[in-house]
Write a protein that holds these residues in place. Structure first.
Motif, short mmCIF file in Angstrom:
data_model
loop_
_atom_site.label_atom_id
_atom_site.label_comp_id
_atom_site.label_asym_id
_atom_site.label_seq_id
_atom_site.Cartn_x
_atom_site.Cartn_y
_atom_site.Cartn_z
N ALA A 65 48.40 45.38 45.20
CA ALA A 65 48.55 45.37 43.75
C ALA A 65 48.78 43.94 43.24
O ALA A 65 48.24 43.54 42.20
N GLU A 66 49.56 43.16 43.97
CA GLU A 66 49.83 41.78 43.56
C GLU A 66 48.60 40.91 43.71
O GLU A 66 48.31 40.07 42.85
N ALA A 68 45.50 41.94 43.51
CA ALA A 68 44.61 42.34 42.43
C ALA A 68 45.04 41.69 41.11
O ALA A 68 44.21 41.17 40.35
N ARG A 69 46.34 41.70 40.83
CA ARG A 69 46.86 41.12 39.59
C ARG A 69 46.56 39.63 39.52
O ARG A 69 46.10 39.12 38.49
N GLU A 70 46.80 38.91 40.62
CA GLU A 70 46.57 37.47 40.64
C GLU A 70 45.08 37.14 40.54
O GLU A 70 44.69 36.16 39.91
N VAL A 72 42.75 38.92 38.98
CA VAL A 72 42.34 39.14 37.59
C VAL A 72 42.81 37.99 36.71
O VAL A 72 42.10 37.56 35.79
N ALA A 73 43.98 37.46 37.01
CA ALA A 73 44.55 36.39 36.18
C ALA A 73 43.72 35.10 36.25
O ALA A 73 43.77 34.29 35.32
N GLN A 77 39.20 38.82 34.62
CA GLN A 77 38.65 40.07 35.11
C GLN A 77 38.07 39.86 36.50
O GLN A 77 37.90 38.73 36.95
N HIS A 114 44.06 50.73 47.50
CA HIS A 114 44.97 50.26 46.45
C HIS A 114 44.30 49.20 45.58
O HIS A 114 44.50 49.17 44.35
N ARG A 118 43.38 49.59 41.42
CA ARG A 118 43.78 48.63 40.39
C ARG A 118 42.58 48.03 39.65
O ARG A 118 42.64 47.80 38.44
N LEU A 119 41.52 47.75 40.38
CA LEU A 119 40.40 47.01 39.80
C LEU A 119 39.31 47.88 39.20
O LEU A 119 38.52 47.41 38.37
#
Length: 256
Positions: A65-66, A68-70, A72-73, A77, A114, A118-119
């Motif tokens: 999850a982390e 994926a978040r990084e 995207v940042a 996208q 996972h 998220r994506l």
């Protein structure tokens, strides 16, 4: 899918198949986000193509999850996910420790799921995207001494098939690349070197070429080399014959 300008996250992109995929994606004009555990190796690959780096051990709960978040940042996208990170383990199942079992299942199977969880929703909203998974011949045929690795790849295989049906008409593609023996550091890392004369290991770039082609042409699956399709075909049509041949000629060999 045209890759020019697309944002692609490649897990396990710091070496082997992943690094070769990064090179081919960048050559096609993609903006690549290179994932790895080792900052120096991941940065070296990313620097060659003008890409970005995200770090994380995907076998650790919550790390996907982390990552994926990084990812995207970086550009706002992610258009394409290449779920390549994975590991093997060689030996009798009874000698596999609990932590080692958890690591294999976490990295090879749970992490891709996972990441996709998220994506995928933003891809569906944009009606555009692609999920490229890296399987193994082991997931289609089984491998003596590689039971858990084969199980994780078999599960990833059927997940890809199921999700592809689920995403029909959404604009999001799902592809699976099924390699055999690949000339990478995978075998040394699993604890037992590849010591067979045949089949000969194929270059990582050959797998990368098939994977990228699967994205651009929305192919359901790609086999490297193509003749590998024979083994699961024989297993499906004549399982008794297949098992006798496997017992006679020894264990099947897996990918990466």
């Amino acid at each position: 899918m045209r890759l020019d300008g697309r944002v692609v996250l490649v897990t396990g992109g710091s070496a082997g198949i992943g690094a070769a995929v990064v090179e081919r994606l960048a050559a096609a004009g993609a903006r690549v986000v290179v994932h790895g555990r080792n900052e120096g190796r991941a940065a070296a690959v990313a620097d060659r193509v003008g890409g970005a780096v995200v770090l994380g051990d995907l076998a650790v709960p919550g790390a996907a999850a982390e990552v994926a978040r990084e990812a995207v940042a970086v550009h706002g996208q992610v258009d394409v996910l290449v779920a390549n990170a994975g590991a093997g383990w060689s030996g009798p199942f009874t000698e596999l420790s609990g932590p080692e079992l958890e690591h294999l299942v976490g990295l090879n199977l749970l992490a891709p799921l996972h990441l996709i969880r998220r994506l995928l929703p933003p891809m569906i909203e944009r009606r555009s995207g692609h999920l490229a998974l890296v399987g193994s011949i082991a997931g289609r045929t089984g491998v003596a001494g590689e039971a858990v690795y084969a199980a994780t790849k078999g599960a990833l295989d059927i997940f890809a098939e199921s999700l592809r049906l689920e995403l029909r008409d959404t604009g999001v593609g799902v592809s699976l690349t099924v390699p055999g023996v690949v000339d990478t550091g995978f075998f040394a890392a699993r604890g037992r070197a590849y010591d067979r004369a045949r089949p000969r290991p194929v270059p990582a770039d050959r797998v990368a070429r098939a994977l990228v082609d699967g994205i651009t042409n929305d192919r359901a699956e790609s086999w490297v080399p193509r003749w590998l399709r024979v083994a699961p075909a024989v297993r499906g049509v004549a399982p008794g014959v297949y098992r006798r041949l496997s017992a006679r000629f020894g264990e099947q060999v897996q990918s990466r």
